[in-house]
Scaffold this active site. Structure first.
Site, PDB file in Angstrom:
ATOM      1  N   LYS A   7       0.852  -1.075   0.189  1.00 16.66           N
ATOM      2  CA  LYS A   7       0.397  -0.236  -0.090  1.00 16.66           C
ATOM      3  C   LYS A   7       0.948   1.615  -0.083  1.00 16.66           C
ATOM      4  O   LYS A   7       0.804   2.229  -0.259  1.00 16.66           O
ATOM      5  CB  LYS A   7      -0.703  -0.028   1.530  1.00 16.66           C
ATOM      6  CG  LYS A   7      -2.026  -1.160   0.991  1.00 16.66           C
ATOM      7  CD  LYS A   7      -2.644  -1.230   2.538  1.00 16.66           C
ATOM      8  CE  LYS A   7      -4.201  -2.583   2.446  1.00 16.66           C
ATOM      9  NZ  LYS A   7      -4.642  -2.545   3.309  1.00 16.66           N
ATOM     10  N   GLN A  17      -4.362  -1.091   9.500  1.00 21.46           N
ATOM     11  CA  GLN A  17      -4.405  -2.657   8.890  1.00 21.46           C
ATOM     12  C   GLN A  17      -5.341  -3.697  10.097  1.00 21.46           C
ATOM     13  O   GLN A  17      -5.348  -4.026  11.156  1.00 21.46           O
ATOM     14  CB  GLN A  17      -3.267  -2.808   8.775  1.00 21.46           C
ATOM     15  CG  GLN A  17      -3.189  -4.539   7.626  1.00 21.46           C
ATOM     16  CD  GLN A  17      -3.249  -4.255   6.655  1.00 21.46           C
ATOM     17  OE1 GLN A  17      -2.966  -3.631   5.714  1.00 21.46           O
ATOM     18  NE2 GLN A  17      -3.893  -5.629   6.391  1.00 21.46           N
ATOM     19  N   ASP A  73     -11.632   2.869   4.013  1.00 23.28           N
ATOM     20  CA  ASP A  73     -11.590   1.779   4.294  1.00 23.28           C
ATOM     21  C   ASP A  73     -13.427   1.456   4.084  1.00 23.28           C
ATOM     22  O   ASP A  73     -13.654   0.774   4.250  1.00 23.28           O
ATOM     23  CB  ASP A  73     -11.337   0.917   5.072  1.00 23.28           C
ATOM     24  CG  ASP A  73     -10.008   0.267   5.101  1.00 23.28           C
ATOM     25  OD1 ASP A  73      -9.703   0.008   4.373  1.00 23.28           O
ATOM     26  OD2 ASP A  73      -9.684  -0.480   5.934  1.00 23.28           O
TER      27      ASP A  73
END
Ligand code: NDP
Length: 310
Positions: free
Chosen positions: A63, A107, A130
């Protein structure tokens, strides 16, 4: 056309997620450069990882690399496994207040002593790239998709569907989503509904799943069961989006070797479907691309500029 044809008339068109993701990243790079030159804003993403899980470390690294490739500011906060929840929440609060950061990604999974839900809800909704914060979930499910951050895998799946079908309005089409998780099944169903498909969500308690799947013009598999969906579950000509990523034994590649398969028995289903995503190389590459797109969207909104459509 961003979808490759495998060249045999009786096989489905392969929806090339790698190629479509690469094209999307090129657009993100271009738009990020335009945003910078017109407003001075550089999109910024912060990725937070707690603990040493090797798979998570790999995801976080890729990422960060992709963000740098897009010309973003990218920061990674790697915290030890025993980080306390208050310390993690303090970091989130600092990132919420940092004007150079437009996207915050924690994460998952987090270590057991940290309440995942509390951490996700602590992220400012306007930085929740997200799309897991209740505000963004609510915007999506009430049809305010333009104002929401949409979770990356569902958003990427929709890009593939629009490319494969050559349209963004699915009026008159039946969509069946197998899987009802909050991160994949439910948001994909909301997006399909917003695109005017008639949507059914199936799960482990659904009866006659094969029969239901056979009604689907659009079949989305987000189950986590290797090659569960068989050719005789597929309506001829259907568009199949296989979200599943399953690692199975591959003795043919040598002792102890593994390979990735989706939730769809690819070879046989490709003989019935009209178009299909492979695994790997379908939905997977779209997820990280959409994370970059969401971060750019956050930066555009912060700068008062209309974000590009993806
Ligand atoms: P979850 O385990 O959270 O959800 C799985 C869903 O499948 C549940 O709703 C479950 O039903 C349903 N299900 C399980 N078994 C059956 C069955 N036999 N028949 C019908 N439905 C069943 O998984 P996720 O949604 O998080 O992920 C799904 C898959 O997608 C996984 O393979 C995952 O690795 C992959 N994935 C891929 C991503 C990508 O980037 N491509 C990103 C995220 C996930 P019930 O609710 O009744 O238990």
């Amino acid at each position: 056309m961003a979808v490759s044809d495998i060249g045999e008339a009786d096989l489905a068109m392969v929806i090339d997620g790698r190629k479509i993701a690469d094209e999307l990243i090129e657009t993100v790079k271009l738009e990020a450069a335009k945003l910078k030159s017109s407003t001075g804003t550089t999109p910024g993403i912060a990725v937070v990882i707690v603990g040493e899980d090797p798979a998570s470390q790999v995801y976080v690294r890729s990422k960060g690399n992709k963000a740098e490739e897009c010309g973003f500011k990218s920061v990674t906060h790697t915290l030890p496994e025993n980080t306390s929840q208050p310390d993690l929440l303090k970091l989130i609060a600092d990132l919420n207040a940092d004007n150079s950061i437009h996207g915050i990604l924690v994460q998952l999974p987090l270590p057991d002593h940290i309440a995942e839900g509390e951490v996700i809800q602590a992220i400012a909704p306007e930085k929740d790239v997200d799309g897991f914060h209740f505000v963004n979930v609510g915007r999506l499910t009430t049809g305010e998709v333009e104002q929401a951050f949409v979770p990356c895998t569902p958003a990427g799946s929709m890009v593939l569907l629009r490319k494969a079908l050559g349209k963004s309005d699915f009026s008159g089409m039946n969509a069946v989503v197998v899987g009802r998780s909050n991160i994949v099944g439910k948001p994909i169903a909301s997006l399909l509904l917003a695109s005017n498909a008639t949507v059914t969500i199936a799960h482990s308690r659904t009866s006659d799943l094969p029969g239901l799947c056979r009604t689907a013009d659009i079949l989305v598999a987000a189950v986590g069961r290797p090659e569960m969906i068989k050719a005789d579950w597929v309506k001829p000509g259907a568009c199949i989006i296989d979200v599943g990523i399953n690692r199975i034994d591959a003795p043919e590649r040598g002792e102890g070797k593994k390979r990735l398969v989706g939730d769809v028995a690819y070879e046989e289903c490709a003989k019935v479907a009209g178009s299909i995503t492979p695994v790997p190389g379908g939905v997977g590459p779209m997820t990280i691309a959409m994370l970059m797109a969401n971060t750019l969207t956050g930066a555009c909104r912060a700068a008062g500029v209309e974000p590009p459509q993806f």
